[in-house]
Scaffold this motif. Sequence first.
Motif, short mmCIF file in Angstrom:
data_model
loop_
_atom_site.label_atom_id
_atom_site.label_comp_id
_atom_site.label_asym_id
_atom_site.label_seq_id
_atom_site.Cartn_x
_atom_site.Cartn_y
_atom_site.Cartn_z
N ARG A 202 0.86 -1.18 0.00
CA ARG A 202 0.00 0.00 0.00
C ARG A 202 0.89 1.23 0.00
O ARG A 202 1.91 1.30 0.71
N GLY A 203 0.51 2.20 -0.81
CA GLY A 203 1.30 3.42 -0.90
C GLY A 203 0.66 4.39 -1.86
O GLY A 203 -0.57 4.43 -2.01
N VAL A 204 1.48 5.16 -2.53
CA VAL A 204 1.01 6.19 -3.46
C VAL A 204 1.65 5.94 -4.82
O VAL A 204 2.79 5.48 -4.91
N ARG A 205 0.91 6.22 -5.85
CA ARG A 205 1.47 6.07 -7.20
C ARG A 205 2.65 7.03 -7.37
O ARG A 205 2.56 8.22 -7.03
N LEU A 206 3.72 6.52 -7.93
CA LEU A 206 4.88 7.36 -8.19
C LEU A 206 4.51 8.48 -9.16
O LEU A 206 5.05 9.59 -9.08
N SER A 207 3.58 8.21 -10.06
CA SER A 207 3.17 9.24 -11.01
C SER A 207 2.60 10.46 -10.31
O SER A 207 2.84 11.61 -10.74
N HIS A 208 1.86 10.27 -9.20
CA HIS A 208 1.31 11.40 -8.45
C HIS A 208 2.43 12.25 -7.86
O HIS A 208 2.38 13.48 -7.89
N ALA B 123 5.72 2.52 -1.73
CA ALA B 123 4.97 1.77 -0.71
C ALA B 123 5.44 2.14 0.68
O ALA B 123 6.65 2.25 0.94
N TYR B 124 4.47 2.31 1.59
CA TYR B 124 4.79 2.53 3.00
C TYR B 124 4.13 1.48 3.90
O TYR B 124 4.31 1.53 5.12
N GLU B 125 3.38 0.54 3.31
CA GLU B 125 2.81 -0.56 4.08
C GLU B 125 3.04 -1.88 3.35
O GLU B 125 3.12 -1.92 2.12
N MET B 126 3.13 -2.94 4.14
CA MET B 126 3.33 -4.29 3.63
C MET B 126 2.43 -5.23 4.42
O MET B 126 2.54 -5.32 5.64
N ASN B 127 1.51 -5.88 3.73
CA ASN B 127 0.57 -6.80 4.38
C ASN B 127 -0.19 -6.13 5.53
O ASN B 127 -0.40 -6.72 6.59
N GLY B 128 -0.59 -4.89 5.31
CA GLY B 128 -1.43 -4.20 6.27
C GLY B 128 -0.72 -3.52 7.41
O GLY B 128 -1.37 -2.92 8.28
#
Length: 442
Positions: free
Chosen positions: A184-190, A239-244
């Motif tokens: 979970r994270g943010v699109r690099l494009s943004h 990504a700043y989250e992994m498996n919640g």
Amino acid sequence: MRIDESAYDRRRLRQWLSGEARAEGVSRRDLLRLAAAAGVLTTLGWPTPAVADAPAPGPGIVKPLPPELFTIRGTNAETNWSALRDTGFHTPVDRFFVRNHTSTPQLDAADWRLKVWGSGLRGAPGLDRAVTFDLHDLRLLPAVTLDAFVECAGNGRSYFTSQQGDTVTGTAWTLGAVGTARWRGVRLSHVLRRAGLTGRAVDLQPRGLDDEYVTGGINLGRVRRPLPVAKALDDVILAYEMNGESLPYDHGHPVRVIVPSWVGISNIKWVGDIEVSDQPLYSPWNTDFYRLFGPAYPAEGSAPLTRQTLKSAFESASGATFEAGVRHRLTGRSWSGAGGIRRVDVSTDAGATWRRAELHDRPRTGSWSRWSLDWRPTQTGPTALLARATDTTGRTQPDTTIPNTQGYLFDAVVRNPVNVLAPARVWALPVVTVAAQPGGHV
């Protein structure tokens, strides 16, 4: 947006041949010397194969590495496939493999900053503009979640030698340098558009915050590898989250790059800055490393590696034993960087016959599919289990793989030796019947 990766590869190869490839901070002479020391083919001829990327003593990994879950390989930890049985679709964090060039940094998320800079951003001509983001800034942007595997390009490297008799260099992975997680994270494009991305930009280069990497007496700097802007705008996330949960230290805390379907080195951990350039970018990780060298390739090597290849693995240990006459449920996983998994065929007699396995996940690009097959062995003795996957592009795992000196992208069917034992004997006590006597007791 879908990048034409073959065109990108051809362009990079032409630039390397014409001398345009200048790996930042490292001279071409040093790169050629490093290539020779690593056993990589150069224009000087064929050097004697040598051990490249020699691991430093000690793993430098934060999380526990119990031997039932991991095999330690220098600075790395390989997942034991038997530890993945019954774990579900996502690889648990406590058994997700670790690939480190140096050691895991324990960064404070509150102090973390991401610098986005370079000639591909809006600003005065000839000047590099920089924009800084912290973790709070990223969390204010629309969040995305994706399931994707991350896999070292050298995963399966040891089979070049053990199955094919080829001499290769690097960490001797079996098949455990791969894992699938929900990121979970943010699109690099943004982020790039917030930073002022221009139409002039052609490449970007994320760089990690781990220690500088020194090998062969040469300091290559921090791990970094270019990406074409078209790929970055397609499906790459920060990504700043992994498996919640928040990213663990060993897997990139607080923020890492996830590049679906591409070789693991593209997924830079502990990212600290991203250069956006209106000119092609290079680093040792797309010039001397993560390209294919060997008799089947041009003397100057292939284009830099992008997509991962096709593989299958059983969720059991090599040399496992099975009892004859008993039904066993064989399980495993298959994955491909080019598409989803369409079918998996399994052989329990060293490749003499094949049966189709049952798939338990729909085909998804950038992710794996679990499968199973029931087996009731009738003959005792040694045999081999084989799994052969076919993806949605129509590609099927071959019997052998064209070798390359650094042992990348092994995709052949792996032979898993097992032994079938005779049924266990059941010892029964004889039954004694005693007749009752009148007035007596039994």
